[in-house]
Design an enzyme around this catalytic site. Structure first.
Site, PDB file in Angstrom:
ATOM      1  N   PHE A 140      30.197  62.476 -31.964  1.00  0.00           N
ATOM      2  CA  PHE A 140      30.506  62.155 -33.360  1.00  0.00           C
ATOM      3  C   PHE A 140      31.908  62.644 -33.683  1.00  0.00           C
ATOM      4  O   PHE A 140      32.231  63.811 -33.439  1.00  0.00           O
ATOM      5  CB  PHE A 140      29.507  62.810 -34.315  1.00  0.00           C
ATOM      6  CG  PHE A 140      29.743  62.406 -35.738  1.00  0.00           C
ATOM      7  CD1 PHE A 140      29.290  61.185 -36.215  1.00  0.00           C
ATOM      8  CD2 PHE A 140      30.450  63.232 -36.606  1.00  0.00           C
ATOM      9  CE1 PHE A 140      29.532  60.792 -37.529  1.00  0.00           C
ATOM     10  CE2 PHE A 140      30.690  62.844 -37.921  1.00  0.00           C
ATOM     11  CZ  PHE A 140      30.225  61.619 -38.381  1.00  0.00           C
ATOM     12  N   ASP A 225      37.407  67.950 -29.935  1.00  0.00           N
ATOM     13  CA  ASP A 225      37.031  67.870 -31.347  1.00  0.00           C
ATOM     14  C   ASP A 225      36.214  69.124 -31.673  1.00  0.00           C
ATOM     15  O   ASP A 225      35.038  69.213 -31.342  1.00  0.00           O
ATOM     16  CB  ASP A 225      36.216  66.597 -31.572  1.00  0.00           C
ATOM     17  CG  ASP A 225      35.718  66.473 -33.012  1.00  0.00           C
ATOM     18  OD1 ASP A 225      35.814  67.475 -33.773  1.00  0.00           O
ATOM     19  OD2 ASP A 225      35.222  65.391 -33.378  1.00  0.00           O
ATOM     20  N   LYS A 254      35.769  71.243 -41.037  1.00  0.00           N
ATOM     21  CA  LYS A 254      34.595  71.937 -41.587  1.00  0.00           C
ATOM     22  C   LYS A 254      34.850  73.381 -42.041  1.00  0.00           C
ATOM     23  O   LYS A 254      35.196  73.592 -43.189  1.00  0.00           O
ATOM     24  CB  LYS A 254      33.432  71.842 -40.598  1.00  0.00           C
ATOM     25  CG  LYS A 254      32.906  70.390 -40.471  1.00  0.00           C
ATOM     26  CD  LYS A 254      31.506  70.305 -39.927  1.00  0.00           C
ATOM     27  CE  LYS A 254      30.874  68.945 -40.219  1.00  0.00           C
ATOM     28  NZ  LYS A 254      31.159  67.910 -39.227  1.00  0.00           N
TER      29      LYS A 254
HETATM   30  C1  LIG Z   1      31.704  66.565 -39.195  1.00  0.00           C
HETATM   31  C2  LIG Z   1      32.410  66.147 -37.974  1.00  0.00           C
HETATM   32  C3  LIG Z   1      33.473  65.226 -38.017  1.00  0.00           C
HETATM   33  C4  LIG Z   1      33.868  64.503 -39.283  1.00  0.00           C
HETATM   34  O1  LIG Z   1      34.349  65.359 -40.254  1.00  0.00           O
HETATM   35  P1  LIG Z   1      34.501  64.804 -41.768  1.00  0.00           P
HETATM   36  O2  LIG Z   1      35.120  65.956 -42.494  1.00  0.00           O
HETATM   37  O3  LIG Z   1      33.136  64.462 -42.225  1.00  0.00           O
HETATM   38  O4  LIG Z   1      35.379  63.620 -41.702  1.00  0.00           O
HETATM   39  C5  LIG Z   1      34.155  64.968 -36.856  1.00  0.00           C
HETATM   40  N1  LIG Z   1      33.819  65.545 -35.702  1.00  0.00           N
HETATM   41  C6  LIG Z   1      32.803  66.435 -35.607  1.00  0.00           C
HETATM   42  C7  LIG Z   1      32.501  67.066 -34.307  1.00  0.00           C
HETATM   43  C8  LIG Z   1      32.048  66.752 -36.738  1.00  0.00           C
HETATM   44  O5  LIG Z   1      31.028  67.591 -36.645  1.00  0.00           O
END
Ligand SMILES: *Cc1c(COP(=O)(O)O)cnc(C)c1O
Length: 405
Positions: A140, A225, A254
Site C-alpha cells: 500500500f 515506504d 503518518k
Molecule cells: C498510510 C500509508 C500511505 C498513505 O498515506 P496517506 O497519508 O494516507 O496518503 C502510504 N504508504 C503506507 C505504507 C501507508 O501506511
C-alpha cells in the site's frame, strides 16, 4: 439541507462522501492513550490514528510547538522558505542516510514524489526507457492514481481508467521473483519494510539485503515506504535501520507530525541533483505549523528513552496477545515489529476482523484491522503499561462478548 448545529454519527451518512465506514461513536477529546466520545464514554486507544499519534493525544511538547508557531507564522508557500522547515530538514538529515528532503502533506504525496524522482533520475542519468517500477503484492502506497497503481491491490486501482504504465508486482519476501523481473530498464524497487495495510508483514532480512544487491546490479533505486513503519514505530527511528541496508529514497508521513498532516521524502544529494526549480512542488509542503509540530515530535521520538520503550512495550503487548491466543484459539499468527503488531485470525474467524473492532469499541477499546483477517495494534509509542494492560483486558472482554453471542 438545513443547517445542523448538533452533529452525531448519523450526520456522517448525510454529509460525507461514503468512502469510509467509521465506528458508531464520535471521538471528541483525547489525552495520552485515552479518548472520550460525545456521550463522555472513555476509550483506550490502541489504534493511534493508524500509526499517526505516536506520542498519544495532545502531547504537551506538540501542543506547545503548535501554539507557539500559531502565534508566529502559519504559511508562506514555497516562494519563501521558513525556519521550522529548515530545522526539521536538518534534523531528519542528521538522523538518517539522507542529504536532501522534500516536504509534502500526506504519505501518498511523499510516495508520488519518490516515484517521480526515481523515474526522472533514471531518465536523466541513464535512458528514457528505464522506467519500470517493481512493487509487491498487497503493498500500500497511497491513493493518488500513481501510488495506488504501484500499490499491490488491484481493487483499489481498478475502475479509474488508464493507469500509469510499466509497474510490475511480485510476491513480497520472494527474492527469486524480484530477480526474475528486474533488469536494466528498472528504475526502482519500492517496498514497505513492514507491510502495513497488507497485513503487518515484515521484510525478511535476507530479502531486504538481496533486493538492495539486485538494485545495485541494475542501477535501480531502492525506495522504502516508511510512511507507517517509520518515526520510531519499529523501535528504531526508521525500520530500515534494523536491516543494515542503505536505501536511496525513504518516505515518511503518518507519525511524522504526530497527528498534524505532514510528510517527507528523503534522498541523497546525488539523486536529488536531477531535480531543478519547478520539476516538482506543492503549495503546503514544508508549512511552518506542520514542520514546527514535526520537529517537536522528532525531538521526543528520536531518543533512547522512547525507542527502547517501544521494544519494551512490544514485549508486553505481544506477551498479553500470546496468552489470549492460547486461551481462545483465535489467532493463527502474531507478527510485526515494535508497536506495529498484527494478530491474524484463525481460519474459523477469517473475514471477521470488523466484528472484533466493533466488539472492542463497545467495551471501550479503539482497535484497527489490516485487511479482513488481521487485528492491528498501533498504539502510542509512549502508552503506559497500565493502559496496555487495561486495553488488553478490554480486548479479552470483547472476545468473550463475541464468542458468547
Ligand atoms: C498510510 C500509508 C500511505 C498513505 O498515506 P496517506 O497519508 O494516507 O496518503 C502510504 N504508504 C503506507 C505504507 C501507508 O501506511
Amino acid at each position: 439541507m438545513s443547517e445542523q448545529s448538533v452533529v452525531d454519527r448519523s450526520t456522517f451518512d448525510q454529509v460525507i462522501l461514503p468512502v469510509y465506514a467509521p465506528a458508531q461513536f464520535v471521538p471528541v477529546t483525547g489525552q495520552g492513550s485515552r479518548v472520550w466520545d460525545q456521550q463522555g464514554k472513555e476509550y483506550i486507544d490502541f489504534s493511534g490514528g493508524i500509526a499517526v499519534t505516536a506520542l498519544g493525544h495532545c502531547h504537551p511538547a506538540l501542543v506547545n510547538a503548535l501554539k507557539q508557531q500559531a502565534e508566529k507564522l502559519w504559511h508562506t508557500s514555497n516562494v519563501f522558505t521558513n525556519e521550522p522547515a529548515l530545522r526539521l530538514a536538518t534534523k531528519l538529515i542528521n538522523a538518517t542516510f539522507a542529504d536532501r528532503v522534500f516536504f509534502a502533506n500526506s504519505g501518498a504525496e511523499a510516495n508520488e514524489a519518490a516515484f517521480k524522482l526515481a523515474r526522472h533520475y533514471a531518465i536523466t542519468r541513464h535512458s528514457p526507457y528505464k522506467t519500470k517500477i517493481i512493487a509487491f503484492n498487497n503493498a500500500f502506497h497511497g491513493r493518488t492514481l500513481f501510488t495506488v497503481s504501484v500499490g499491490g491491490q488491484a481493487k483499489y486501482s481498478d475502475g479509474f481508467g488508464p493507469k500509469p504504465a510499466d509497474i510490475i508486482h511480485v510476491p513480497f519476501n520472494d527474492l527469486a521473483a524480484v530477480r526474475a523481473v528486474i533488469d536494466d530498464h528498472t528504475c526502482a524497487v519500492v517496498m514497505e519494510p513492514i507491510q502495513g495495510e497488507g497485513g503487518i508483514t515484515a521484510a525478511q532480512p535476507d530479502f531486504m539485503r538481496g533486493v538492495r544487491e539486485l538494485c545495485d546490479q541494475h542501477q535501480a533505486l531502492l525506495i522504502l515506504d516508511e510512511v507507517q513503519s517509520g518515526m520510531g514505530r519499529s523501535g528504531k527511528l526508521f525500520s530500515y535501520m534494523h536491516y543494515g541496508v542503505t536505501p536511496d529514497i525513504v518516505t515518511t508521513a503518518k507519525a511524522l507530525g504526530g497527528g498534524f498532516p505532514i510528510s517527507a521524502m528523503l534522498t541523497t544529494e546525488e539523486i536529488g541533483s536531477v531535480m531543478r526549480v519547478g520539476t516538482h512542488g506543492t503549495t503546503y509542503g514544508g508549512n511552518p505549523l506542520a514542520c514546527a509540530v514535526a520537529e517537536a515530535a522528532l525531538d521526543v521520538i528520536n531518543t533512547p528513552a522512547v525507542l527502547d520503550g517501544v521494544t519494551q512495550r512490544h514485549t508486553l503487548l505481544v506477551g498479553a496477545l500470546r496468552q489470549l491466543a492460547q486461551e481462545y484459539a483465535l489467532f493463527s499468527e502474531i507478527r510485526g515489529m515494535g508497536l506495529l503488531i498484527g494478530a491474524e485470525l484463525s481460519s474459523d474467524y477469517h473475514g471477521r476482523a470488523a466484528d472484533f473492532l466493533a466488539a472492542a469499541a463497545a467495551r471501550g477499546l479503539m482497535l484497527l484491522s489490516a485487511g479482513p483477517n488481521v487485528i492491528r495494534f498501533a498504539p502510542s509509542l509512549v502508552i503506559t503499561q497500565q493502559d496496555i494492560e487495561q486495553g488488553m483486558a478490554l480486548f479479552e472482554q470483547a472476545i468473550q462478548d463475541l464468542l458468547n453471542r
